[in-house]
Motif scaffolding. Structure first.
Motif, PDB file in Angstrom:
ATOM      1  N   SER A   9       5.392   3.693  18.274  1.00 10.81           N
ATOM      2  CA  SER A   9       6.675   3.858  17.581  1.00 10.81           C
ATOM      3  C   SER A   9       7.636   2.706  17.862  1.00 10.81           C
ATOM      4  CB  SER A   9       7.329   5.183  17.974  1.00 10.81           C
ATOM      5  OG  SER A   9       7.650   5.195  19.349  1.00 10.81           O
ATOM      6  N   LYS A  10       7.402   1.969  18.946  1.00 11.40           N
ATOM      7  CA  LYS A  10       8.299   0.864  19.298  1.00 11.40           C
ATOM      8  C   LYS A  10       7.920  -0.435  18.582  1.00 11.40           C
ATOM      9  CE  LYS A  10       9.545   2.667  23.883  1.00 11.40           C
ATOM     10  NZ  LYS A  10       8.896   3.982  23.708  1.00 11.40           N
ATOM     11  N   LEU A  11       6.770  -0.472  17.937  1.00  6.86           N
ATOM     12  CA  LEU A  11       6.353  -1.673  17.215  1.00  6.86           C
ATOM     13  C   LEU A  11       7.176  -1.844  15.942  1.00  6.86           C
ATOM     14  CD1 LEU A  11       2.447  -1.311  17.396  1.00  6.86           C
ATOM     15  CD2 LEU A  11       3.939  -2.603  18.947  1.00  6.86           C
ATOM     16  N   THR A  12       7.308  -3.074  15.461  1.00  3.52           N
ATOM     17  CA  THR A  12       7.929  -3.314  14.165  1.00  3.52           C
ATOM     18  C   THR A  12       6.991  -2.796  13.080  1.00  3.52           C
ATOM     19  OG1 THR A  12       6.895  -5.476  13.848  1.00  3.52           O
ATOM     20  CG2 THR A  12       9.008  -5.410  15.046  1.00  3.52           C
ATOM     21  N   LYS A  13       7.520  -2.672  11.871  1.00  9.47           N
ATOM     22  CA  LYS A  13       6.672  -2.189  10.774  1.00  9.47           C
ATOM     23  C   LYS A  13       5.491  -3.139  10.552  1.00  9.47           C
ATOM     24  CE  LYS A  13       8.413  -1.891   6.544  1.00  9.47           C
ATOM     25  NZ  LYS A  13       9.156  -1.329   5.402  1.00  9.47           N
ATOM     26  N   LYS A  14       5.742  -4.442  10.625  1.00  9.37           N
ATOM     27  CA  LYS A  14       4.658  -5.414  10.452  1.00  9.37           C
ATOM     28  C   LYS A  14       3.602  -5.244  11.544  1.00  9.37           C
ATOM     29  CE  LYS A  14       3.652 -10.362  10.092  1.00  9.37           C
ATOM     30  NZ  LYS A  14       2.482 -10.244  11.000  1.00  9.37           N
ATOM     31  N   GLU A  15       4.052  -5.043  12.771  1.00 10.59           N
ATOM     32  CA  GLU A  15       3.102  -4.869  13.873  1.00 10.59           C
ATOM     33  C   GLU A  15       2.284  -3.587  13.719  1.00 10.59           C
ATOM     34  OE1 GLU A  15       5.603  -7.186  17.431  1.00 10.59           O
ATOM     35  OE2 GLU A  15       5.932  -5.037  17.039  1.00 10.59           O
ATOM     36  N   LYS A  16       2.932  -2.537  13.221  1.00 12.99           N
ATOM     37  CA  LYS A  16       2.193  -1.285  12.974  1.00 12.99           C
ATOM     38  C   LYS A  16       1.097  -1.510  11.934  1.00 12.99           C
ATOM     39  CE  LYS A  16       5.956   2.035  13.965  1.00 12.99           C
ATOM     40  NZ  LYS A  16       7.201   1.277  13.991  1.00 12.99           N
ATOM     41  N   ILE A  17       1.462  -2.199  10.843  1.00  8.47           N
ATOM     42  CA  ILE A  17       0.491  -2.450   9.769  1.00  8.47           C
ATOM     43  C   ILE A  17      -0.629  -3.368  10.262  1.00  8.47           C
ATOM     44  CG2 ILE A  17       0.190  -3.532   7.504  1.00  8.47           C
ATOM     45  CD1 ILE A  17       2.994  -2.483   6.790  1.00  8.47           C
ATOM     46  N   ASP A  18      -0.283  -4.369  11.046  1.00  8.55           N
ATOM     47  CA  ASP A  18      -1.309  -5.266  11.598  1.00  8.55           C
ATOM     48  C   ASP A  18      -2.289  -4.492  12.481  1.00  8.55           C
ATOM     49  OD1 ASP A  18      -0.175  -7.402  10.307  1.00  8.55           O
ATOM     50  OD2 ASP A  18       0.884  -8.169  12.071  1.00  8.55           O
ATOM     51  N   TRP A  19      -1.750  -3.589  13.299  1.00  5.68           N
ATOM     52  CA  TRP A  19      -2.624  -2.772  14.159  1.00  5.68           C
ATOM     53  C   TRP A  19      -3.524  -1.869  13.312  1.00  5.68           C
ATOM     54  CZ3 TRP A  19      -3.099   2.510  14.542  1.00  5.68           C
ATOM     55  CH2 TRP A  19      -3.911   2.973  15.580  1.00  5.68           C
ATOM     56  N   LEU A  20      -2.942  -1.254  12.279  1.00  4.39           N
ATOM     57  CA  LEU A  20      -3.712  -0.389  11.394  1.00  4.39           C
ATOM     58  C   LEU A  20      -4.829  -1.173  10.706  1.00  4.39           C
ATOM     59  CD1 LEU A  20      -4.032   2.367   9.892  1.00  4.39           C
ATOM     60  CD2 LEU A  20      -2.426   1.482   8.195  1.00  4.39           C
ATOM     61  N   ALA A  21      -4.492  -2.369  10.209  1.00  4.67           N
ATOM     62  CA  ALA A  21      -5.468  -3.205   9.516  1.00  4.67           C
ATOM     63  C   ALA A  21      -6.610  -3.607  10.442  1.00  4.67           C
ATOM     64  CB  ALA A  21      -4.782  -4.446   8.940  1.00  4.67           C
ATOM     65  N   GLU A  22      -6.271  -3.977  11.656  1.00  8.91           N
ATOM     66  CA  GLU A  22      -7.279  -4.425  12.613  1.00  8.91           C
ATOM     67  C   GLU A  22      -8.131  -3.268  13.130  1.00  8.91           C
ATOM     68  OE1 GLU A  22      -9.553  -6.855  14.962  1.00  8.91           O
ATOM     69  OE2 GLU A  22      -8.100  -7.421  13.410  1.00  8.91           O
ATOM     70  N   THR A  23      -7.535  -2.093  13.245  1.00  8.40           N
ATOM     71  CA  THR A  23      -8.229  -0.967  13.878  1.00  8.40           C
ATOM     72  C   THR A  23      -9.028  -0.128  12.896  1.00  8.40           C
ATOM     73  OG1 THR A  23      -6.388  -0.870  15.459  1.00  8.40           O
ATOM     74  CG2 THR A  23      -7.912   0.999  15.441  1.00  8.40           C
ATOM     75  N   TYR A  24      -8.453   0.149  11.715  1.00  7.64           N
ATOM     76  CA  TYR A  24      -9.101   1.076  10.800  1.00  7.64           C
ATOM     77  C   TYR A  24      -9.440   0.503   9.421  1.00  7.64           C
ATOM     78  CZ  TYR A  24      -7.862   4.836  14.045  1.00  7.64           C
ATOM     79  OH  TYR A  24      -7.746   5.644  15.155  1.00  7.64           O
TER      80      TYR A  24
END
Length: 439
Positions: A9-24
């Motif tokens: 929840s502390k990540l920026t929106k871009k960081e959340k999307i980057d994590w989602l893209a890389e993980t799933y």
């Protein structure tokens, strides 16, 4: 193997999307593009949407439509509806047109009581608890004055607090059953704030009550929370007309239509398998207006379905009869709605929806929403007992099938014209589309 993530929840929106893209979504880069595609171009508006909830990645759109020609208590209104099901707005509009020339819809609010409860455990003499409650009740009401001050200015506030002994259902279980009038606010935050203060005063005062033993003084508060079951926050909607005016088709008389319609309603009254689908159709209309006006459709759904089970068996919410040659179709449902607070002043489309409805009070919105549900139910049952539900539904669903097949504008026009005179099924649409493409 995927590892858990900490501090998402502390990540920026871009960081959340980057994590989602890389993980799933490593193999679906197009999915990430879709997330960004649904961002609003106005950055201020997008930030507003981002802050409605947590961990926002994008916006999830629903069509925002309009069902015109609703004559409600002699006032002509257009109803904003947010819904993805293709036939709902068309069915509501058709019902509105039918009843507009027959006197329109009538609606009235029966009551507006809302409920909250403090649930607690007590091991001791129930009579002493009753004596304590009578002594502490005025103190609880006084303690919430800072919370209720503004609500009381608007004509609302606390209606009553009752002590209820629930030990027959659960050992040592008691509750403070509280009723409220929240005027034009749905009132969840107001009610919960009052309840938590009641609980605090109740528990603290118990420690000083001389008649209690040391054990009895240890009242344990389990939880304090409003109830979404509001059987005394009721609204009634109805339509009526002479039986001979009921049907516009030479193939069925008004009398035949009335008899078949009432029988269909009676089936939903006694058969739960039918009642669930019957009431779901009612909720198609209700939820669409509730969503468009920024109200909590989950709370509305829960409360209404509980009300449908109040007799001990799940049953139809709507009813129909013929008396002295007059056909009447009606429904009474619980609705806790608000026109101030929540998203009503934040979401631009909610503001627009309320403007379309001429800035209604909570009472007026209750009437409008109840009418939307009744109209939807009338349209559905009318189709079921005449042409069948699929004829109209599948014609409305045609565009969804064509979009799934990436049909061009020319193909859509050709097939829309073709299916004006042919039955729509998924396979028949695909077949005709292939024929066009082979020409």
């Amino acid at each position: 193997m995927i590892s858990p993530i900490s501090g998402f929840s502390k990540l920026t929106k871009k960081e959340k999307i980057d994590w989602l893209a890389e993980t799933y979504l490593k193999d679906q880069p197009e999915d990430v593009r879709v997330l960004r595609q649904y961002w609003n171009e106005d950055s201020r508006l997008q930030q507003l949407h981002d802050e409605f909830t947590e961990n926002t990645l994008s916006n999830f759109y629903l069509p925002f439509g309009l069902a015109p020609n609703f004559l409600i208590n002699k006032e002509l209104l257009a109803l904003p509806m947010a819904i993805e099901e293709s036939s709902v707005i068309a069915a509501a509009s058709k019902a509105a047109k039918f009843w507009r020339s027959r006197g329109g819809f009538k609606a009235e609010v029966i009551d507006m009581q809302k409920i909250g409860q403090v649930h607690f455990s007590y091991t001791g003499d129930p009579e002493k608890l009753t004596g304590f409650f009578e002594e502490v009740k005025p103190k609880m009401i006084e303690a919430v004055k800072p919370i209720t001050k503004n609500m009381e200015k608007r004509g609302g506030g606390i209606l009553n607090i009752e002590l209820k002994d629930k030990t027959e259902s659960l050992n040592n279980y008691f509750q403070l059953h509280c009723t409220f009038d929240t005027q034009d606010s749905m009132g969840a935050n107001f009610i919960n704030s009052c309840l938590e203060k009641f609980a605090d005063v109740f528990q603290q005062e118990a420690k000083e009550f001389e008649a209690f033993t040391e054990e009895e003084k240890q009242i344990e508060i389990i939880m304090s929370i409003l109830s979404n079951y509001v059987p005394h926050c009721l609204v009634r909607s109805e339509v009526s007309c002479p039986v001979e005016e009921l049907f516009e088709d030479d193939q069925m008389s008004g009398q035949e239509f009335a008899e078949k319609f009432i029988q269909a309603i009676k089936i939903a009254e006694v058969e739960p398998y039918r009642a669930v689908t019957h009431n779901k159709g009612i909720m198609n209309g209700i939820d669409a207006v509730v969503l468009a006006t920024g109200n909590d459709f989950r709370a509305v759904e829960a409360g209404i379905h509980a009300y449908a089970s109040k007799s001990g068996n799940y049953s139809s919410l709507s009813h129909a009869k013929v008396e002295d040659g007059i056909f009447t179709f009606w429904m009474e449902i619980p609705l806790a709605l608000g026109t101030v607070g929540g998203l009503t002043s934040l979401h631009p489309l909610v503001k627009l929806a309320l403007d379309i409805l001429q800035q209604p009070s909570a009472k007026k919105l209750m009437k409008i929403v109840a009418v939307a549900g009744l109209a939807q139910n009338f349209a559905a049952v009318r189709s079921l007992i005449t042409t069948g539900i699929q004829q109209g539904h599948m014609k409305m669903h045609l565009m969804n099938i064509l979009n799934q097949q990436n049909a061009t504008r020319e193909e859509k026009l050709a097939l829309t014209d073709y299916f004006k005179h042919h039955t729509v099924t998924h396979s028949s649409v695909i077949e005709q589309l292939q024929k066009i493409r082979l020409q």
